[in-house]
Structures are given as structure tokens and as C-alpha cells.
Design a protein around this motif. Structure first.
Motif, PDB file in Angstrom:
ATOM      1  N   LYS A 108       7.496  43.768  54.451  1.00 31.30           N
ATOM      2  CA  LYS A 108       8.168  42.470  54.454  1.00 31.30           C
ATOM      3  C   LYS A 108       8.017  41.783  53.111  1.00 31.30           C
ATOM      4  N   SER A 109       6.858  41.934  52.507  1.00 33.30           N
ATOM      5  CA  SER A 109       6.663  41.372  51.178  1.00 33.30           C
ATOM      6  C   SER A 109       6.857  42.486  50.164  1.00 33.30           C
ATOM      7  N   ALA A 110       7.141  42.128  48.953  1.00 32.26           N
ATOM      8  CA  ALA A 110       7.347  43.122  47.901  1.00 32.26           C
ATOM      9  C   ALA A 110       6.046  43.453  47.183  1.00 32.26           C
ATOM     10  N   VAL A 111       4.928  43.082  47.791  1.00 30.29           N
ATOM     11  CA  VAL A 111       3.631  43.248  47.143  1.00 30.29           C
ATOM     12  C   VAL A 111       3.135  44.681  47.320  1.00 30.29           C
ATOM     13  N   LEU A 112       2.793  45.334  46.215  1.00 23.15           N
ATOM     14  CA  LEU A 112       2.264  46.697  46.277  1.00 23.15           C
ATOM     15  C   LEU A 112       0.759  46.677  46.527  1.00 23.15           C
ATOM     16  N   TRP A 113       0.036  45.856  45.777  1.00 23.02           N
ATOM     17  CA  TRP A 113      -1.420  45.806  45.880  1.00 23.02           C
ATOM     18  C   TRP A 113      -1.875  44.598  46.679  1.00 23.02           C
ATOM     19  N   SER A 114      -2.958  44.746  47.382  1.00 25.81           N
ATOM     20  CA  SER A 114      -3.599  43.633  48.060  1.00 25.81           C
ATOM     21  C   SER A 114      -4.132  42.667  47.005  1.00 25.81           C
ATOM     22  N   ARG A 115      -4.213  41.368  47.338  1.00 23.40           N
ATOM     23  CA  ARG A 115      -4.802  40.410  46.396  1.00 23.40           C
ATOM     24  C   ARG A 115      -6.290  40.671  46.225  1.00 23.40           C
ATOM     25  N   SER A 116      -6.893  41.213  47.259  1.00 21.44           N
ATOM     26  CA  SER A 116      -8.318  41.522  47.178  1.00 21.44           C
ATOM     27  C   SER A 116      -8.507  42.900  46.542  1.00 21.44           C
TER      28      SER A 116
END
Length: 136
Positions: A103-111
Motif C-alpha cells: 500500500k505504501s511505496a516504502v521499501l525499507w522499514s523506518r526502523s
């Protein structure tokens, strides 16, 4: 290379700072062997600019592991943020289908996971990272 040659010698210090890093967002199975190679290139490029050295790198479909030697002036958070942003841009540019995988275009976790390599020998950590099963 002898043990003493592997130390980083600065003007006022001698160090051997090694950190073991990382995972993907929600550990989704997004990587294949080709993408693992793209990540390796991106990480190597980022490390060169930061005066770091990748000792080992490998990954599986849902995560990667890096064993990185870094200079004492560089904080781990800056290192991780540079590695994540550089690799995310490169992989997304070369693989347009990735944003559709979540759903999000984020590849890496923020953590992130970061562990000092002092608790185990570098050889033990290298063997662990080499044991990762790169997907076909």
C-alpha cells in the motif's frame, strides 16, 4: 591481511568499528537474485562515499544483511539512512513494479537492526551472512 592491517588508523585513533544491519518493510518477499545484485551495487556506492567498507552482504527474498566497517566520525543512524535512501532509489528506478507490492511505496522499514560485531568474531558473522539463501 594481518589483524593489525584491518584496523582503521586515524590521526588520533585506531578503530575497528563493524556493524551488522537490516530488514525490509513488513518483510515482504520482494527481492530476487537480480535485485540482490542491484542492492549490492547501491550499498557499495553509498559506502564508498561514506568511507565505509562492506565486509559481507547477502540476502533472501524478504530481507538483507550487511556487515559494514565504518569510520568513528560516522554515526550508525547516518550510515543506515544513507544506505536505505541510496538503495531504495536505485532499486525503484530499475524495478518499476516494486511500489505496487504494498500500500505504501516504502521499501525499507523506518526502523533498523544494528548490532556491534564485538560479541562474535568477524569470521562467525561472515559465515552467517554467507549462509543467507539468495533467491533464484
Amino acid at each position: 591481511m594481518s589483524v593489525y592491517e584491518s584496523y582503521r588508523r586515524g590521526r588520533h585513533s585506531v578503530t575497528r568499528l563493524v556493524v551488522h544491519l537490516f530488514t525490509t518493510k513488513y518483510r515482504r518477499k520482494v527481492f530476487d537474485g537480480y535485485m540482490i545484485g542491484q542492492l549490492r551495487e547501491a550499498f557499495e556506492s553509498a559506502c564508498e562515499k561514506l568511507d565505509c567498507r562492506i565486509l559481507e552482504f547477502d540476502g533472501e527474498e524478504d530481507h538483507v544483511h550487511l556487515l559494514v566497517e565504518y569510520p568513528p566520525r560516522l554515526s550508525i543512524s547516518v550510515l543506515v539512512n544513507n544506505l536505505k535512501s541510496t538503495s531504495s532509489r536505485r532499486v525503484r528506478f530499475l524495478n518499476a513494479h516494486i511500489p505496487r507490492l504494498s500500500k505504501s511505496a516504502v521499501l525499507w522499514s523506518r526502523s533498523y537492526f544494528a548490532c556491534s560485531a564485538g560479541g562474535a568474531t568477524i569470521e562467525t558473522l561472515k559465515a552467517y551472512v554467507q549462509g543467507q539463501k539468495t533467491p533464484e
